[in-house]
Design a protein around this motif. Structure first.
Motif, PDB file in Angstrom:
ATOM      1  N   LYS A  79      15.401   2.745 -17.060  1.00  0.00           N
ATOM      2  CA  LYS A  79      16.792   2.550 -16.636  1.00  0.00           C
ATOM      3  C   LYS A  79      16.862   2.109 -15.184  1.00  0.00           C
ATOM      4  O   LYS A  79      17.663   1.245 -14.820  1.00  0.00           O
ATOM      5  CB  LYS A  79      17.590   3.840 -16.843  1.00  0.00           C
ATOM      6  N   GLN A  80      16.003   2.702 -14.335  1.00  0.00           N
ATOM      7  CA  GLN A  80      15.972   2.290 -12.928  1.00  0.00           C
ATOM      8  C   GLN A  80      15.528   0.840 -12.796  1.00  0.00           C
ATOM      9  O   GLN A  80      16.077   0.080 -12.000  1.00  0.00           O
ATOM     10  CB  GLN A  80      15.037   3.204 -12.143  1.00  0.00           C
ATOM     11  N   LEU A  81      14.537   0.435 -13.597  1.00  0.00           N
ATOM     12  CA  LEU A  81      14.073  -0.948 -13.549  1.00  0.00           C
ATOM     13  C   LEU A  81      15.161  -1.912 -14.015  1.00  0.00           C
ATOM     14  O   LEU A  81      15.314  -3.006 -13.465  1.00  0.00           O
ATOM     15  CB  LEU A  81      12.825  -1.132 -14.405  1.00  0.00           C
ATOM     16  N   GLU A  82      15.921  -1.523 -15.037  1.00  0.00           N
ATOM     17  CA  GLU A  82      17.008  -2.381 -15.519  1.00  0.00           C
ATOM     18  C   GLU A  82      18.058  -2.570 -14.448  1.00  0.00           C
ATOM     19  O   GLU A  82      18.600  -3.657 -14.261  1.00  0.00           O
ATOM     20  CB  GLU A  82      17.647  -1.787 -16.773  1.00  0.00           C
ATOM     21  N   LYS A  83      18.363  -1.518 -13.724  1.00  0.00           N
ATOM     22  CA  LYS A  83      19.367  -1.618 -12.652  1.00  0.00           C
ATOM     23  C   LYS A  83      18.889  -2.548 -11.541  1.00  0.00           C
ATOM     24  O   LYS A  83      19.649  -3.315 -10.988  1.00  0.00           O
ATOM     25  CB  LYS A  83      19.674  -0.240 -12.084  1.00  0.00           C
ATOM     26  N   LYS A  84      17.577  -2.469 -11.231  1.00  0.00           N
ATOM     27  CA  LYS A  84      17.029  -3.318 -10.173  1.00  0.00           C
ATOM     28  C   LYS A  84      16.985  -4.778 -10.595  1.00  0.00           C
ATOM     29  O   LYS A  84      17.242  -5.678  -9.803  1.00  0.00           O
ATOM     30  CB  LYS A  84      15.618  -2.860  -9.810  1.00  0.00           C
ATOM     31  N   GLY A 121       0.800  -1.215   0.000  1.00  0.00           N
ATOM     32  CA  GLY A 121       0.000   0.000   0.000  1.00  0.00           C
ATOM     33  C   GLY A 121       0.834   1.268   0.000  1.00  0.00           C
ATOM     34  O   GLY A 121       0.467   2.256  -0.608  1.00  0.00           O
ATOM     35  N   GLY A 122       1.975   1.306   0.648  1.00  0.00           N
ATOM     36  CA  GLY A 122       2.740   2.537   0.790  1.00  0.00           C
ATOM     37  C   GLY A 122       3.942   2.604  -0.123  1.00  0.00           C
ATOM     38  O   GLY A 122       4.915   3.256   0.211  1.00  0.00           O
ATOM     39  N   ALA A 123       3.902   1.950  -1.259  1.00  0.00           N
ATOM     40  CA  ALA A 123       5.050   1.963  -2.169  1.00  0.00           C
ATOM     41  C   ALA A 123       5.198   3.352  -2.784  1.00  0.00           C
ATOM     42  O   ALA A 123       4.229   3.998  -3.135  1.00  0.00           O
ATOM     43  CB  ALA A 123       4.865   0.928  -3.275  1.00  0.00           C
ATOM     44  N   ALA A 124       6.444   3.786  -2.902  1.00  0.00           N
ATOM     45  CA  ALA A 124       6.718   5.103  -3.480  1.00  0.00           C
ATOM     46  C   ALA A 124       6.531   5.042  -4.997  1.00  0.00           C
ATOM     47  O   ALA A 124       6.882   4.062  -5.633  1.00  0.00           O
ATOM     48  CB  ALA A 124       8.138   5.527  -3.138  1.00  0.00           C
ATOM     49  N   GLN A 125       5.997   6.114  -5.549  1.00  0.00           N
ATOM     50  CA  GLN A 125       5.775   6.178  -6.987  1.00  0.00           C
ATOM     51  C   GLN A 125       7.085   6.581  -7.664  1.00  0.00           C
ATOM     52  O   GLN A 125       7.761   7.499  -7.219  1.00  0.00           O
ATOM     53  CB  GLN A 125       4.679   7.199  -7.290  1.00  0.00           C
ATOM     54  N   PRO A 126       7.485   5.893  -8.760  1.00  0.00           N
ATOM     55  CA  PRO A 126       8.731   6.253  -9.433  1.00  0.00           C
ATOM     56  C   PRO A 126       8.635   7.647 -10.031  1.00  0.00           C
ATOM     57  O   PRO A 126       7.576   8.081 -10.462  1.00  0.00           O
ATOM     58  CB  PRO A 126       8.884   5.190 -10.514  1.00  0.00           C
ATOM     59  N   LYS A 127       9.768   8.335 -10.058  1.00  0.00           N
ATOM     60  CA  LYS A 127       9.800   9.697 -10.577  1.00  0.00           C
ATOM     61  C   LYS A 127      10.663   9.743 -11.822  1.00  0.00           C
ATOM     62  O   LYS A 127      11.505   8.897 -12.037  1.00  0.00           O
ATOM     63  CB  LYS A 127      10.358  10.659  -9.526  1.00  0.00           C
ATOM     64  N   GLY A 128      10.435  10.767 -12.612  1.00  0.00           N
ATOM     65  CA  GLY A 128      11.237  10.955 -13.813  1.00  0.00           C
ATOM     66  C   GLY A 128      10.465  10.563 -15.061  1.00  0.00           C
ATOM     67  O   GLY A 128       9.298  10.190 -15.010  1.00  0.00           O
ATOM     68  N   THR A 129      11.159  10.651 -16.194  1.00  0.00           N
ATOM     69  CA  THR A 129      10.542  10.314 -17.464  1.00  0.00           C
ATOM     70  C   THR A 129      10.468   8.805 -17.628  1.00  0.00           C
ATOM     71  O   THR A 129      11.020   8.055 -16.821  1.00  0.00           O
ATOM     72  CB  THR A 129      11.337  10.915 -18.631  1.00  0.00           C
ATOM     73  N   VAL A 130       9.823   8.379 -18.682  1.00  0.00           N
ATOM     74  CA  VAL A 130       9.663   6.949 -18.942  1.00  0.00           C
ATOM     75  C   VAL A 130      11.030   6.293 -19.135  1.00  0.00           C
ATOM     76  O   VAL A 130      11.293   5.199 -18.624  1.00  0.00           O
ATOM     77  CB  VAL A 130       8.766   6.728 -20.180  1.00  0.00           C
ATOM     78  N   LEU A 131      11.923   6.965 -19.845  1.00  0.00           N
ATOM     79  CA  LEU A 131      13.250   6.398 -20.068  1.00  0.00           C
ATOM     80  C   LEU A 131      14.025   6.253 -18.762  1.00  0.00           C
ATOM     81  O   LEU A 131      14.704   5.243 -18.545  1.00  0.00           O
ATOM     82  CB  LEU A 131      14.041   7.268 -21.053  1.00  0.00           C
TER      83      LEU A 131
END
Length: 133
Positions: free
Chosen positions: A110-115, A96-106
């Motif tokens: 990139k953040q998802l690829e790193k994870k 329920g309390g997950a932070a929303q990702p910020k920034g552009t789609v790209l």
């Protein structure tokens, strides 16, 4: 409106292709049908004048419909930006309390690829050389 203009544009394109293919080949480069044989539905100068005029009219209509489609496209999507400049909606998360990702789609990709990147595989151990005899 845009759909009607696209259909008209496609009909003009098809007519333009037909008219261009009906014209007499000056050099006979293709070797088919051109060269002034006696079996045409027009003769000589009349055919050239009619087909040239039809080509000019269809070409003008083609450019006008192309410009019309461009203008319609520009005004209908005026408020939208590039999809790469907007943020993606947050996926429904199980927490329920997950932070929303910020920034552009790209940036989010990139953040998802790193994870999700797997850890680097350890280097293989060197193979010992066989003893000499």
């Amino acid at each position: 409106m845009q759909t009607v203009l696209i259909v008209v544009h496609l009909l003009i394109v098809l007519a333009l292709i037909v008219v261009v293919l009906l014209q007499r080949s000056e050099g006979g480069a293709l070797g088919m049908g051109g060269g002034g044989g006696g079996g045409g539905f027009f003769t000589g100068r009349g055919q050239a004048n009619a087909l040239t005029r039809a080509t000019a009219i269809l070409a003008t209509l083609f450019f006008m419909t192309s410009l019309g489609l461009t203008i319609l496209s520009t005004y209908s999507h005026h408020s939208q930006k590039s999809i790469f400049e907007t943020t993606a909606p947050a996926p429904p998360s199980q927490q329920g309390g997950a932070a929303q990702p910020k920034g552009t789609v790209l940036e989010q990709l990139k953040q998802l690829e790193k994870k999700k990147a797997p850890p680097a595989a350890p280097a293989p151990a060197p193979v010992p050389a066989p003893p000499r005899q």
